[in-house]
Design an enzyme around this catalytic site. Structure first.
Site, PDB file in Angstrom:
ATOM      1  N   GLU A  20      42.149  11.271  18.975  1.00 17.17           N
ATOM      2  CA  GLU A  20      41.388  12.535  19.077  1.00 17.17           C
ATOM      3  C   GLU A  20      42.023  13.682  20.009  1.00 17.17           C
ATOM      4  O   GLU A  20      41.924  14.186  21.092  1.00 17.17           O
ATOM      5  CB  GLU A  20      40.096  12.291  19.964  1.00 17.17           C
TER       6      GLU A  20
ATOM      7  N   SER B  70      34.962  13.067  16.634  1.00 20.87           N
ATOM      8  CA  SER B  70      33.656  13.078  17.134  1.00 20.87           C
ATOM      9  C   SER B  70      33.160  14.176  18.145  1.00 20.87           C
ATOM     10  O   SER B  70      31.889  14.162  18.508  1.00 20.87           O
ATOM     11  CB  SER B  70      33.382  11.732  18.092  1.00 20.87           C
TER      12      SER B  70
ATOM     13  N   GLU C 179      -0.414  -9.449  -0.453  1.00 16.94           N
ATOM     14  CA  GLU C 179      -1.907  -9.910  -0.367  1.00 16.94           C
ATOM     15  C   GLU C 179      -2.555 -10.026  -1.444  1.00 16.94           C
ATOM     16  O   GLU C 179      -3.383 -10.974  -1.545  1.00 16.94           O
ATOM     17  CB  GLU C 179      -2.292  -8.709   0.727  1.00 16.94           C
TER      18      GLU C 179
ATOM     19  N   GLU D  35       4.454  -4.984   7.462  1.00 12.79           N
ATOM     20  CA  GLU D  35       3.653  -3.943   7.930  1.00 12.79           C
ATOM     21  C   GLU D  35       4.100  -3.462   9.269  1.00 12.79           C
ATOM     22  O   GLU D  35       4.067  -2.507   9.599  1.00 12.79           O
ATOM     23  CB  GLU D  35       2.219  -4.353   7.557  1.00 12.79           C
TER      24      GLU D  35
ATOM     25  N   ALA E  25       0.797  -1.158  -0.159  1.00  5.00           N
ATOM     26  CA  ALA E  25       0.050   0.003   0.168  1.00  5.00           C
ATOM     27  C   ALA E  25       0.750   1.260   0.126  1.00  5.00           C
ATOM     28  O   ALA E  25       2.076   1.293   0.552  1.00  5.00           O
ATOM     29  CB  ALA E  25      -0.940   0.053   1.141  1.00  5.00           C
TER      30      ALA E  25
ATOM     31  N   LYS F 255      46.181  15.641  15.022  1.00  4.96           N
ATOM     32  CA  LYS F 255      45.355  15.696  14.002  1.00  4.96           C
ATOM     33  C   LYS F 255      45.920  16.838  13.045  1.00  4.96           C
ATOM     34  O   LYS F 255      45.811  16.823  11.610  1.00  4.96           O
ATOM     35  CB  LYS F 255      43.760  15.984  14.271  1.00  4.96           C
TER      36      LYS F 255
ATOM     37  N   VAL G  42      42.338   9.859  13.011  1.00  6.49           N
ATOM     38  CA  VAL G  42      43.650   9.598  14.152  1.00  6.49           C
ATOM     39  C   VAL G  42      43.252   9.964  15.453  1.00  6.49           C
ATOM     40  O   VAL G  42      42.231  10.363  15.574  1.00  6.49           O
ATOM     41  CB  VAL G  42      44.931  10.529  13.412  1.00  6.49           C
TER      42      VAL G  42
ATOM     43  N   ASP H 181      14.359   9.489   2.479  1.00  2.33           N
ATOM     44  CA  ASP H 181      14.822  10.754   1.895  1.00  2.33           C
ATOM     45  C   ASP H 181      16.260  11.053   2.068  1.00  2.33           C
ATOM     46  O   ASP H 181      17.195  11.526   1.382  1.00  2.33           O
ATOM     47  CB  ASP H 181      14.009  12.166   2.483  1.00  2.33           C
TER      48      ASP H 181
ATOM     49  N   MET I 247      38.287   2.591  14.005  1.00  2.00           N
ATOM     50  CA  MET I 247      37.485   3.646  13.218  1.00  2.00           C
ATOM     51  C   MET I 247      38.213   3.404  11.932  1.00  2.00           C
ATOM     52  O   MET I 247      37.220   3.345  10.722  1.00  2.00           O
ATOM     53  CB  MET I 247      37.059   5.060  13.626  1.00  2.00           C
TER      54      MET I 247
ATOM     55  N   GLY J 274       0.630  -5.151   1.100  1.00  9.81           N
ATOM     56  CA  GLY J 274      -0.438  -5.370   0.141  1.00  9.81           C
ATOM     57  C   GLY J 274      -0.131  -6.103  -1.075  1.00  9.81           C
ATOM     58  O   GLY J 274      -1.086  -6.679  -1.807  1.00  9.81           O
TER      59      GLY J 274
END
Ligand code: T1G
Length: 707
Positions: free
Chosen positions: A398, A425, A112, A134, A63, A403, A396, A293, A320, A109
């Protein structure tokens, strides 16, 4: 919408073919067109039988979920279910044999529609999925699925499929008895026609005299026990936050003991009630449409040509960095994995190899595929290897100085015109961008751990990040199969800043003498993946301690330490219990088990009176929504939808809420503001609602409408 033709043998071919969408969906228009075509075939005395199929890659995607956001009353939603269900029922009893020629994916659906046919043949398409998902949208099969599937394959087989929303490959659907045959795609229509020509009967099993459910009905003691176990499992999994799975069980319980027409009536009544819930609205709007989206880069700056990527660099081969390298190489990109020593880079590649090994074990990748991905990862300690990269991602340690050094050395190797993304982060992007010759090409690409399981990449614009850089970074995120949410620069950006409040509040509750088990159980009962103290252990208390120390140094007197600071300092500085990685934090970790540390009671005596679980749940979710609201007010996040998507994908904020800001409307804006005011009075100023919310209270508007 629906193509129609009758062949020389008097077989009508009814083909779903929606011209306005990449997929066929059930809408008022498509169902009306389907009914017209089917009635034409039924009325034509020359037509002996009908084949139902699709001209698109998929069969029917179910649906159209937009319909369930348009009409929100129980009555309208129930009526929608009754119309589709009545049509399917009328067609299956009209006296002409119907065959579903399932060329591709048939869900909800869509499946179905096929269950209302007397015979189902699927093409052997490896991408096809068949199921009734559903429940993942907070609704239930409303066009006969809860009644036909158990009558077709038995209650024991049907219930898990519907209660979990499983999507089956055609081979499994054949094994389950959902389809009668699987044939080569180019034989699909002929095989469907042949079934009719061979005298296929226009009679469903459940319409035959003396019909009994395969495996028995619910008077069968074994099935009663089965259902009670399923109900208990659903309660354990959903903690009462999701009505749909329980209502599906009710449809089966109440409907399968009655004739099919009574069962269909019961189903439509439950459909109306279930689809009208706020959970259904949230799961459809946020869980399906908004995520879709975001995945399709609907926020991408328009007039920037799509960036193509061939070679990327990853600085730092730790957990990471190696996870990011694994994602890039798996997406077909040449990937340079650099660390300060060759051995460290090789170790990072070995981690990627381990991840690939698991994919092979699970049958998601074959040996050649694994070898091809591995061949794309070049471990190195030489920055010159980065030459030719279109993008370099820094992952690298934190620390600003480390950095800065890695950023500068990269620029020497690649030149200033490539894109540079930092996986930091918490550290503000604008500051880090100062070490890159072209700060307009510098952006934050914050991945989540474990990278191979987390879909979200938080894309952070520095003050000088250009639209072109943003657009190309989004193209990269989509290229490696991840979902981006764009946020603006601030300490902790959006996700770290908001998620941190969850486990900070857990520690504040602990310090107030709330029983640890109550805190943890309440956290899980909100629908968060883990209790707050368990999350703090996962993040690591010494990292939290570093962030507090660094932020205090950066902000000086402007810094207000969180209520959790004394707890973190006690555990790190005095007790040396820094979290899961050390085998001890709020929990003890041994033999793969996690148990609350018995010593907690000594450090934080449990108060004589305990809050009820609802009060603890409220504190744990309200605090996150408040911080998200502050981020919205400060422009850190651009919309309630972006905040919702980031929270659902970034840290598993409970999906039934629609996301961390939809949660305000789920509670009800006025009630949320009043509860925050009450919490501010007895738990602390951090709960004081921002003016932006307070002034909306009493306006009759929802947060989503207002922002
Ligand atoms: N309703 C509305 N739009 C849908 C849709 C749906 N059911 N399915 C897909 N779309 C849109 C989607 O938003 C996107 O739009 C475009 O089609 C292509 O989709 C009565 C009540 C079928 C596996 O849960 O899982 O039936 O971005 O990018 O990756 O009992 O779409 O182009 O504007 O996802 O190839 C149950 C949901 C509904 C299936 C194809 N059905 N769809 O994946 O394409 S409730 C579902 C999917 C129901 C009945 C009940 C996937 C797909 P846009 P896409 P894809």
């Amino acid at each position: 919408m629906i193509d129609y033709r009758v062949d020389d043998d008097g077989i009508a071919i009814v083909t779903w073919n929606n011209p306005d969408s990449p997929v066929n969906t059930l809408t008022d228009a498509s169902l009306a067109a389907y009914e017209t075509a089917m009635d034409r075939a039924l009325a034509d005395t020359a037509v002996r039988g009908i084949v139902v199929t699709s001209a698109k890659r998929d069969f029917i995607a179910g649906a159209d979920v937009h319909n369930f956001l348009a009409a929100r009353s129980v009555q309208e939603l129930e009526a929608r279910s009754r119309r589709a269900s009545a049509l399917i029922r009328r067609l299956e009893t009209a006296g002409k044999p119907l065959v579903a020629a399932i060329n591709g994916t048939a869900l909800g659906g869509g499946l179905e529609i096929t269950l209302g046919c007397h015979h189902r043949i699927a093409a052997d398409n490896p991408k096809t999925r068949l199921g009734l998902p559903e429940v993942t949208l907070g609704v239930l099969p409303g066009a006969g699925g809860t009644q036909r599937l158990p009558r077709l394959i038995g209650i024991r087989a049907a219930v898990p499929l519907m209660a979990e929303g499983k999507r089956l490959p055609v081979a499994d659907a054949l094994k389950a008895g959902i389809v009668h045959a699987v044939v080569p795609a180019d034989q699909l229509i002929d095989q469907a026609r042949a079934w009719i020509l061979a005298g296929g009967e226009a009679l469903q099993p459940w319409d035959r005299k003396g019909f009994r459910l395969p495996g028995g009905d619910l008077t069968h003691p074994g099935l009663q026990e089965f259902m009670s176990v399923v109900i208990a499992k659903v309660h354990e999994r959903t903690a009462g936050n999701y009505p749909a799975p329980l209502n599906i069980l009710s449809c089966v319980y109440e409907g399968t003991g009655s004739p099919i027409d009574a069962g269909l009536d019961i189903e439509s009544r439950y459909f109306g009630v279930t689809a009208a819930t706020v959970q259904a609205e949230n799961l459809i709007r946020s869980g399906f449409l908004a995520l879709n989206d975001a995945r399709k880069l609907k926020a991408r700056p328009k007039d920037v040509p799509k960036a193509e990527f061939r070679k990327v660099g990853v600085l730092g081969a730790g957990l990471m960095g190696s996870g990011i390298a694994h994602a890039c190489a798996s997406a077909g990109l040449e990937t340079v994995l650099l660390d300060r020593e060759q051995a460290l880079a090789e170790r990072g590649k070995a981690h990627a190899e381990k991840l690939l090994g698991r994919e092979v074990e699970r049958g998601r990748l074959d040996a050649d595929g694994r070898a091809a991905v591995l061949a794309r990862i070049t471990p190195t300690a030489d920055y010159a290897t980065l030459a030719g990269c279109e993008l370099v991602i820094e992952a690298v340690f934190e620390q600003r100085e480390i950095k800065a050094e890695a950023t500068r050395r990269t620029a020497e190797a690649t030149g200033p015109d490539v894109l540079f993304g930092s996986n930091t982060s918490t550290l503000p992007i604008t500051g880090l961008a100062e070490h890159w010759p072209r700060p307009d090409n510098f952006i934050g690409l914050h991945f989540f751990s474990p990278v191979h399981r987390m879909a979200l990449v938080e894309v952070i614009r520095g003050r000088q990040t250009s639209d072109a850089c943003l657009a190309q970074a989004l193209d990269f995120v989509a290229r490696i199969g991840k979902t981006p949410v764009v946020v603006n620069d601030s300490r902790g950006f959006f996700t770290s800043r908001v998620f941190t409040t969850y486990f900070e509040e857990g520690m504040a509750l602990l310090a107030e003498g709330v029983a640890p088990a109550l805190i943890e159980n309440a956290g899980r009962q909100t629908g968060m993946p883990l209790g707050p103290l368990a999350v703090a252990d996962e993040v690591a208390l010494d990292l939290l301690h570093k962030v507090i120390t660094q932020t205090r140094a950066d902000l000086g007197s402007a810094y207000t330490a969180p209520a959790s600071a004394p707890v973190i300092e006690l555990f790190v500085e005095k007790l040396g219990r820094v979290g899961k990685k050390a085998g001890k934090g709020f929990y003890d970790y041994a033999d793969g088990q996690r148990r609350l540390w018995p010593g907690l009671a000594e450090q934080f005596p449990v108060a004589a009176t305990q809050p009820d679980v609802a009060a603890v749940k409220q504190r744990l979710l309200h605090i996150q929504a408040l911080e998200a609201m502050r981020c919205l007010d400060q422009g850190v996040v651009g919309s309630t939808t972006d905040a919702d998507v980031a929270s659902l994908l970034g840290w598993g904020f409970p999906p039934w809420t629609g996301g961390v800001l939809s949660y305000v409307d789920t509670v009800g804006l006025d009630r949320f503001v009043a509860e925050c005011e009450s919490l501010a009075a007895h738990a602390g100023d951090r709960f004081a609602p921002p003016d932006s919310l307070s002034k909306l209270a009493g306006s009759g508007r929802s947060l989503r409408d207002a922002r």
